[in-house]
Design an enzyme around this catalytic site. Sequence first.
Site, mmCIF file in Angstrom:
data_model
loop_
_atom_site.group_PDB
_atom_site.id
_atom_site.type_symbol
_atom_site.label_atom_id
_atom_site.label_comp_id
_atom_site.label_asym_id
_atom_site.label_seq_id
_atom_site.Cartn_x
_atom_site.Cartn_y
_atom_site.Cartn_z
ATOM 1 N N LYS A 112 0.817 -1.215 0.000
ATOM 2 C CA LYS A 112 0.000 0.000 0.000
ATOM 3 C C LYS A 112 0.844 1.255 0.000
ATOM 4 C CE LYS A 112 -4.401 -1.554 1.890
ATOM 5 N NZ LYS A 112 -5.486 -1.256 2.823
ATOM 6 N N LYS A 195 -9.523 -11.146 -9.150
ATOM 7 C CA LYS A 195 -10.724 -11.199 -8.320
ATOM 8 C C LYS A 195 -11.510 -9.898 -8.442
ATOM 9 C CE LYS A 195 -9.414 -9.536 -3.822
ATOM 10 N NZ LYS A 195 -10.564 -8.990 -3.155
ATOM 11 N N LYS A 198 -13.144 -3.689 -5.498
ATOM 12 C CA LYS A 198 -13.543 -2.290 -5.643
ATOM 13 C C LYS A 198 -12.373 -1.446 -6.133
ATOM 14 C CE LYS A 198 -12.541 -1.183 -0.871
ATOM 15 N NZ LYS A 198 -12.624 -2.346 -0.003
HETATM 16 P P1 ATP Z 1 -9.676 -3.994 -1.828
HETATM 17 O O1 ATP Z 1 -9.509 -4.063 -3.317
HETATM 18 O O2 ATP Z 1 -9.554 -2.607 -1.253
HETATM 19 O O3 ATP Z 1 -8.889 -5.037 -1.088
HETATM 20 P P2 ATP Z 1 -11.994 -5.653 -1.864
HETATM 21 O O4 ATP Z 1 -12.970 -5.376 -2.958
HETATM 22 O O5 ATP Z 1 -11.039 -6.805 -2.013
HETATM 23 O O6 ATP Z 1 -11.197 -4.327 -1.582
HETATM 24 P P3 ATP Z 1 -12.235 -5.980 0.954
HETATM 25 O O7 ATP Z 1 -12.801 -4.886 1.757
HETATM 26 O O8 ATP Z 1 -10.766 -6.240 0.923
HETATM 27 O O9 ATP Z 1 -12.796 -5.831 -0.540
HETATM 28 O O10 ATP Z 1 -12.908 -7.348 1.364
HETATM 29 C C1 ATP Z 1 -13.961 -7.508 2.290
HETATM 30 C C2 ATP Z 1 -14.301 -8.982 2.361
HETATM 31 O O11 ATP Z 1 -14.771 -9.454 1.103
HETATM 32 C C3 ATP Z 1 -13.107 -9.864 2.698
HETATM 33 O O12 ATP Z 1 -13.535 -10.891 3.564
HETATM 34 C C4 ATP Z 1 -12.686 -10.434 1.370
HETATM 35 O O13 ATP Z 1 -12.050 -11.693 1.498
HETATM 36 C C5 ATP Z 1 -14.013 -10.566 0.647
HETATM 37 N N1 ATP Z 1 -13.853 -10.431 -0.789
HETATM 38 C C6 ATP Z 1 -13.426 -9.324 -1.429
HETATM 39 N N2 ATP Z 1 -13.409 -9.523 -2.760
HETATM 40 C C7 ATP Z 1 -13.828 -10.789 -2.965
HETATM 41 C C8 ATP Z 1 -14.033 -11.597 -4.129
HETATM 42 N N3 ATP Z 1 -13.807 -11.130 -5.332
HETATM 43 N N4 ATP Z 1 -14.488 -12.861 -3.973
HETATM 44 C C9 ATP Z 1 -14.718 -13.353 -2.743
HETATM 45 N N5 ATP Z 1 -14.558 -12.654 -1.606
HETATM 46 C C10 ATP Z 1 -14.107 -11.394 -1.699
HETATM 47 MG MG MG Z 2 -9.219 -6.956 -0.426
#
Ligand code: ATP
Ligand code: MG
Length: 331
Positions: A112, A195, A198
């Site tokens: 980060k 994956k 956001k």
């Molecule tokens: P960032 O890109 O900022 O890491 P993110 O979209 O991955 O954001 P997080 O806030 O990191 O979202 O994740 C919140 C929860 O959702 C965590 O438990 C993470 O494992 C789950 N999660 C996030 N993206 C996925 C995905 N594509 N498939 C399954 N689980 C997910």
């Molecule tokens: Mg994440």
Amino acid sequence: KQRVLSGIQPTSDSFHLGNYLGALQYWVTLQDDFDALYFIPDMHAITVQHDPKALRARTRVSAAQLLALGIDPKRSTLFVQSQVPEHAELTWVLSCLTGFGEASRMTQFKDKSVKQGADNATVGLFTYPVLMAADILLYRPHVVPVGEDQRQHLELTRNLAQRFNTRYKKTFVVPEAHIVSGTAKIYDLQDPTSKMSKSAASDAGLLSLLDDPAVSAKKIRSAVTDTEREIRYDPETKPGVSNLLVILSALTDTPIVTLEQDYTGKGYGDLKSDVADALVEFVTPFQAKVRGYLADQGELDRILAAGAERAREIAGNTLAQVYDRVGFLAR
Ligand code: ATP
Ligand code: MG
């Protein structure tokens, strides 16, 4: 009952389908068998540049979404991190047990801070894992479901718990890493080898739960597939189609093998239109519920205040022991 604790950051205007199918769906079911504590880590959200107004709105919209998904404040403790001051207080004590080198080895900070530019990275971002350790240890949970990306932070949490217990007196439960692996992993519709996230460069492959359902349906119809015609689950050679099958399977509670049979002789267009229908069917009532919770902000804030009060009963008790054991005078 065993205790489970999990959090989700208020860093977007909407949760996405990956958050739901990969995590939040399980939060809802865990309520049946566990004493569940769920929180919105708004203090973590300020470790990077943020807009205060957006943070406040996102904290409320996150809470509204959790309630709409079925987190039941009568059965679970739903709270906002900053409303429980013990998180910040325990962080200080744990900071004084964390080696500088130990903290420097956290790979998420490295990733980060590179993204932010080294000069913009804050001490808060650096000590983020210590705050996370405090989040967990305050509640003495048995099970902490975290994604693979949090494994290292959980390891630090375990080390700090053990160190405190050895140096002072047994105070913390050393939490088990429960790396969520049985849950669905959802991929970007446009780039099905990454994956769904956001933070993806483009949101063309992102299904946000609060987006206009027509927009989401359109994204699904434009999802990347492959040049074959056969609908079968094969993530190696058919990541796009496999992702759609996983989504449809999860949303309709139908095993993938059954779907494969149902789609013999049918085309990708049929699959996409069924995925789109299933998504619309899921998000439409969900969005209505979210609007309902947001329409009565007073009530929403009361739910969160009650959650914070319940959380403080546990957290305050742990912190009092900690303060006593490190030699602080009683307050
Ligand atoms: P960032 O890109 O900022 O890491 P993110 O979209 O991955 O954001 P997080 O806030 O990191 O979202 O994740 C919140 C929860 O959702 C965590 O438990 C993470 O494992 C789950 N999660 C996030 N993206 C996925 C995905 N594509 N498939 C399954 N689980 C997910
Ligand atoms: Mg994440």
